[in-house]
Motif scaffolding. Structure first.
Motif, short mmCIF file in Angstrom:
data_model
loop_
_atom_site.label_atom_id
_atom_site.label_comp_id
_atom_site.label_asym_id
_atom_site.label_seq_id
_atom_site.Cartn_x
_atom_site.Cartn_y
_atom_site.Cartn_z
N LEU A 75 -5.15 -15.26 8.28
CA LEU A 75 -5.14 -14.98 6.86
C LEU A 75 -5.25 -16.34 6.18
O LEU A 75 -4.46 -17.24 6.45
CB LEU A 75 -3.84 -14.30 6.43
N ALA A 76 -6.25 -16.50 5.31
CA ALA A 76 -6.48 -17.78 4.65
C ALA A 76 -6.38 -17.59 3.14
O ALA A 76 -7.00 -16.67 2.60
CB ALA A 76 -7.84 -18.34 5.04
N PHE A 77 -5.61 -18.45 2.49
CA PHE A 77 -5.37 -18.34 1.05
C PHE A 77 -5.75 -19.65 0.37
O PHE A 77 -5.37 -20.72 0.83
CB PHE A 77 -3.89 -18.07 0.78
N GLY A 78 -6.46 -19.53 -0.75
CA GLY A 78 -6.80 -20.70 -1.54
C GLY A 78 -7.30 -20.27 -2.89
O GLY A 78 -7.62 -19.09 -3.11
N GLY A 79 -7.37 -21.20 -3.79
CA GLY A 79 -7.89 -20.93 -5.12
C GLY A 79 -7.77 -22.16 -5.99
O GLY A 79 -7.15 -23.15 -5.60
N PRO A 80 -8.36 -22.11 -7.18
CA PRO A 80 -8.35 -23.27 -8.07
C PRO A 80 -6.96 -23.71 -8.52
O PRO A 80 -6.75 -24.87 -8.82
CB PRO A 80 -9.17 -22.81 -9.27
N ASP A 81 -6.00 -22.80 -8.56
CA ASP A 81 -4.65 -23.10 -9.02
C ASP A 81 -3.69 -22.93 -7.84
O ASP A 81 -3.32 -21.81 -7.47
CB ASP A 81 -4.27 -22.17 -10.16
N SER A 82 -3.28 -24.05 -7.25
CA SER A 82 -2.42 -24.02 -6.07
C SER A 82 -1.11 -23.29 -6.33
O SER A 82 -0.63 -22.54 -5.47
CB SER A 82 -2.13 -25.45 -5.60
N THR A 83 -0.52 -23.48 -7.50
CA THR A 83 0.75 -22.83 -7.81
C THR A 83 0.61 -21.31 -7.83
O THR A 83 1.44 -20.60 -7.28
CB THR A 83 1.30 -23.34 -9.16
N LYS A 84 -0.46 -20.81 -8.43
CA LYS A 84 -0.67 -19.36 -8.48
C LYS A 84 -0.96 -18.81 -7.08
O LYS A 84 -0.51 -17.73 -6.72
CB LYS A 84 -1.80 -19.02 -9.44
N THR A 85 -1.68 -19.58 -6.27
CA THR A 85 -1.94 -19.17 -4.89
C THR A 85 -0.63 -19.12 -4.11
O THR A 85 -0.36 -18.15 -3.39
CB THR A 85 -2.95 -20.12 -4.22
N ALA A 86 0.18 -20.15 -4.24
CA ALA A 86 1.47 -20.20 -3.55
C ALA A 86 2.38 -19.06 -4.02
O ALA A 86 3.05 -18.42 -3.20
CB ALA A 86 2.15 -21.55 -3.79
N ASP A 87 2.38 -18.79 -5.32
CA ASP A 87 3.19 -17.69 -5.85
C ASP A 87 2.80 -16.37 -5.19
O ASP A 87 3.66 -15.56 -4.84
CB ASP A 87 3.02 -17.56 -7.37
N LEU A 88 1.49 -16.15 -5.04
CA LEU A 88 1.01 -14.91 -4.42
C LEU A 88 1.49 -14.82 -2.97
O LEU A 88 1.99 -13.78 -2.53
CB LEU A 88 -0.52 -14.84 -4.48
N ILE A 89 1.35 -15.90 -2.22
CA ILE A 89 1.77 -15.89 -0.82
C ILE A 89 3.28 -15.64 -0.71
O ILE A 89 3.72 -14.82 0.11
CB ILE A 89 1.40 -17.22 -0.12
N VAL A 90 4.06 -16.33 -1.51
CA VAL A 90 5.52 -16.17 -1.48
C VAL A 90 5.90 -14.73 -1.79
O VAL A 90 6.71 -14.12 -1.08
CB VAL A 90 6.21 -17.17 -2.44
N ALA A 91 5.31 -14.16 -2.82
CA ALA A 91 5.61 -12.78 -3.18
C ALA A 91 5.18 -11.81 -2.09
O ALA A 91 5.89 -10.84 -1.79
CB ALA A 91 4.93 -12.42 -4.50
N ALA A 92 4.05 -12.06 -1.47
CA ALA A 92 3.53 -11.15 -0.44
C ALA A 92 4.34 -11.20 0.85
O ALA A 92 4.51 -10.18 1.53
CB ALA A 92 2.07 -11.47 -0.14
N PHE A 93 4.87 -12.37 1.20
CA PHE A 93 5.56 -12.54 2.48
C PHE A 93 7.08 -12.43 2.38
O PHE A 93 7.75 -12.43 3.40
CB PHE A 93 5.19 -13.89 3.11
N LYS A 94 7.63 -12.32 1.18
CA LYS A 94 9.09 -12.40 1.04
C LYS A 94 9.84 -11.30 1.78
O LYS A 94 10.95 -11.52 2.22
CB LYS A 94 9.49 -12.44 -0.44
N ASP A 95 9.25 -10.13 1.95
CA ASP A 95 9.93 -9.03 2.64
C ASP A 95 9.38 -8.77 4.05
O ASP A 95 9.70 -7.77 4.66
CB ASP A 95 9.82 -7.75 1.81
N THR A 96 8.56 -9.70 4.55
CA THR A 96 7.97 -9.53 5.88
C THR A 96 9.04 -9.76 6.94
O THR A 96 9.84 -10.69 6.85
CB THR A 96 6.81 -10.52 6.06
N GLN A 97 9.04 -8.89 7.95
CA GLN A 97 10.06 -8.99 9.00
C GLN A 97 9.87 -10.25 9.84
O GLN A 97 8.75 -10.65 10.15
CB GLN A 97 10.00 -7.77 9.91
#
Length: 168
Positions: free
Chosen positions: A109-131
């Protein structure tokens, strides 16, 4: 129109990256990673085609150890307009569904975008409940700024994924 361009750039990135997948040839697997011609970092955050090409070269250069046919790239849109916010919300729902189901070993899974903070926010929100341990032998690549590296790593590492970071 922006949504269409964004969807087309993601589709082109996925198609381009799928051509780079593992062919199953053991000799190729043992060979060092092929050098990828660098692409300049785009200056226009709205130029999704340029961002797709830029991030695609970084993903291609970091596919070592991946055994799946192709990576799953997520180009996270920048901006705070309605289209960008809606695009990030759709991606978040998609990634949350993926993390809830789990990912087969050998995938990336590869994540990137023009705004690093928004990309990081998305990853953190997506993975926060992952086992914990549910992403063993899965590669999670974050392309962003060093300031966001550790907070993304803090939610990805417990999943057992191989966390990779590349600074933009």
């Amino acid at each position: 129109m922006r949504k269409l361009i964004f969807a087309a750039s993601i589709a082109m990135t996925v198609m381009a990256l799928s051509a780079c997948g593992n062919s199953g040839d053991e000799d190729k697997a043992a060979a060092p990673t092929t050098a990828v011609a660098p692409v300049a970092k785009p200056t226009n955050p709205a130029d999704t085609a340029a961002w797709g090409k830029y991030l695609g070269t970084i993903v291609k250069a970091n596919m070592q150890g991946m055994t799946a046919d192709r990576p799953y790239p997520y180009l996270v849109p920048a901006g705070d307009d309605d289209a960008a916010v809606a695009g990030r919300e759709r991606q978040l729902e998609n990634v949350q569904g993926t993390t809830a189901r789990g990912v087969l070993p050998g995938n990336m899974l590869a994540f990137g975008g023009p705004d690093s903070t928004k990309t990081a926010d998305l990853i953190v929100a997506a993975f926060k409940d992952t086992q914990a341990g549910s992403f063993k032998k899965v590669i999670v690549l974050f392309i962003g700024d060093a300031a966001d590296k550790d907070r993304v790593g803090a939610v990805v590492t417990p999943t057992g994924a191989e966390y990779r970071f590349v600074q933009m």
